[in-house]
Scaffold this active site. Sequence first.
Site, mmCIF file in Angstrom:
data_model
loop_
_atom_site.group_PDB
_atom_site.id
_atom_site.type_symbol
_atom_site.label_atom_id
_atom_site.label_comp_id
_atom_site.label_asym_id
_atom_site.label_seq_id
_atom_site.Cartn_x
_atom_site.Cartn_y
_atom_site.Cartn_z
ATOM 1 N N LYS A 282 4.339 4.500 -1.605
ATOM 2 C CA LYS A 282 4.658 3.612 -0.481
ATOM 3 C C LYS A 282 6.138 3.246 -0.449
ATOM 4 O O LYS A 282 6.678 2.939 0.607
ATOM 5 C CB LYS A 282 3.776 2.373 -0.522
ATOM 6 C CG LYS A 282 2.316 2.730 -0.242
ATOM 7 C CD LYS A 282 1.448 1.549 0.089
ATOM 8 C CE LYS A 282 0.082 1.998 0.576
ATOM 9 N NZ LYS A 282 -0.721 2.671 -0.467
HETATM 10 C C1 LIG Z 1 -1.794 3.522 -0.182
HETATM 11 C C2 LIG Z 1 -2.175 4.524 -1.214
HETATM 12 C C3 LIG Z 1 -2.988 5.646 -0.913
HETATM 13 C C4 LIG Z 1 -3.583 5.887 0.462
HETATM 14 O O1 LIG Z 1 -2.606 6.219 1.398
HETATM 15 P P1 LIG Z 1 -2.942 6.144 2.990
HETATM 16 O O2 LIG Z 1 -1.644 6.350 3.651
HETATM 17 O O3 LIG Z 1 -3.489 4.749 3.204
HETATM 18 O O4 LIG Z 1 -3.946 7.185 3.269
HETATM 19 C C5 LIG Z 1 -3.232 6.562 -1.918
HETATM 20 N N1 LIG Z 1 -2.770 6.379 -3.176
HETATM 21 C C6 LIG Z 1 -1.998 5.310 -3.500
HETATM 22 C C7 LIG Z 1 -1.523 5.162 -4.905
HETATM 23 C C8 LIG Z 1 -1.671 4.352 -2.552
HETATM 24 O O5 LIG Z 1 -0.912 3.285 -2.884
#
Ligand SMILES: *Cc1c(COP(=O)(O)O)cnc(C)c1O
Length: 469
Positions: free
Chosen positions: A113
């Site tokens: 993120k």
């Molecule tokens: C947020 C997240 C996801 C999922 O990603 P999306 O964009 O919501 O599909 C997967 N793995 C981790 C570690 C995350 O923080």
Amino acid sequence: MKYLSTRGDTTPRGFCDILLEGLAPDGGLYLPTHYPRVDAATLARWRGLPYADLAFEILSLYVDDIPPDDLRALVRKTYTREVFGTDAIVPLKPLGDGLYLEALSNGPTLAFKDMAMQLLGNLFEYELARRGQQLNILGATSGDTGSAAEYAMRGKKGIRVFMLSPHGRMSPFQQAQMFSLQDPNIHNLAIEGVFDDCQDIVKAVSSDLEFKRRWSIGTVNSINWARLLAQVVYYFAGYFQATKTNDERVSFAVPSGNFGNICAGHVARMMGLPIHRLVCATNENDVLDEFFRTGTYRVRASAETFETSSPSMDISKASNFERFVFDLLGRDAARTAELFGVQVPQRGGFTLAPDEFARVPSFGFVSGRSTHADRLATIRDTWQRHGVMIDTHTADGLRVAREHLDPGVPMVVLETALPAKFAATIREALGREPERPPGFEGIEALPKRFTVLPAQVDAVKRYIETHCA
Ligand SMILES: *Cc1c(COP(=O)(O)O)cnc(C)c1O
């Protein structure tokens, strides 16, 4: 480039108009009016570019209301070795058999993120300064999103963050990450309740329109188009690293929750990046896998949403999914509005008509699901055979990727977090502590800065009022 809503609002809006907004006024999600096609000459030119310059090229196709020099400076300031650990920013690690991990988790909070949130922080600061405005970001977190937002917004002019988390319920590592931030614009509010209480308070405060306007309350949720756009870049960067020429195709496997990450892959493919398959991997919360297998999208109730060892994928509905369905339906906004604006709220989901569902393969999507036992086995196998330690979410991706390998087509699995964040499952799988990147040793002992509040809307409102003056 102008933006429209998936539910039919075609009021022309520029990138900066939608940057600080959430949903479109008609309840839909914003998308560009079209996806610019990248021709062979452009793709050839992009192959040699450093990550920040590649990001500038891609963003420029979608952003025409920030002067190019300013945009270039913003991406150069974002994607640096200092912040992401390497010059490649998203290096590939080969696992043999044409399988690769793309490292997206070397930013400040050790999860992918950061890739988008770090850019968002710089874009927000820039745009708010231009408008002479301030923004108070209010959010609820059980871990990853909140810390990525805080690390992106710390020290930013014109921005304050009020992040609610359930008191005493985050892992010691997650608490240390968030609560050790000493920046005066970051406010950690530990709520005496569970995550749902935190989320309910955020909803209650945000639906008080008078309060929201008076204190300039905003969010940084995963439906933000700028976040998605930032993620498109690493599909191109991963493709270039996994191939020698632009005649080759590559598949990507993506651990999915809210469908944000993989939706960026869909955008890259629509732009003409030679992506063979987009493999959507879920955990036991398999809303998306069910859709790709059956054509039925069925939102789960909270009682049906499991707490798993890949917690960032524990979702009951996928907030970005509407974007893909809109494209799948040939951008039929009336049909999209019927599905997401009527059927989802009234009946908890929908089933596509056979001719609609039949279009899915032409968009490259396939799917699979993984369980706790699969995660443990995959983490163990990857450690024993390759000496590479992966986190639980990446394990879901790798496990499902192996079901969709095609001979001669490289498969890139997106590494969405580092194992240091999920120590308990690593201990269960490997009988040892996860590796910790340099700089994270002993963070649990750092001084913590947070305020405990009761699970009451008024308590949070009063806190915001007294800290915005
Ligand atoms: C947020 C997240 C996801 C999922 O990603 P999306 O964009 O919501 O599909 C997967 N793995 C981790 C570690 C995350 O923080």
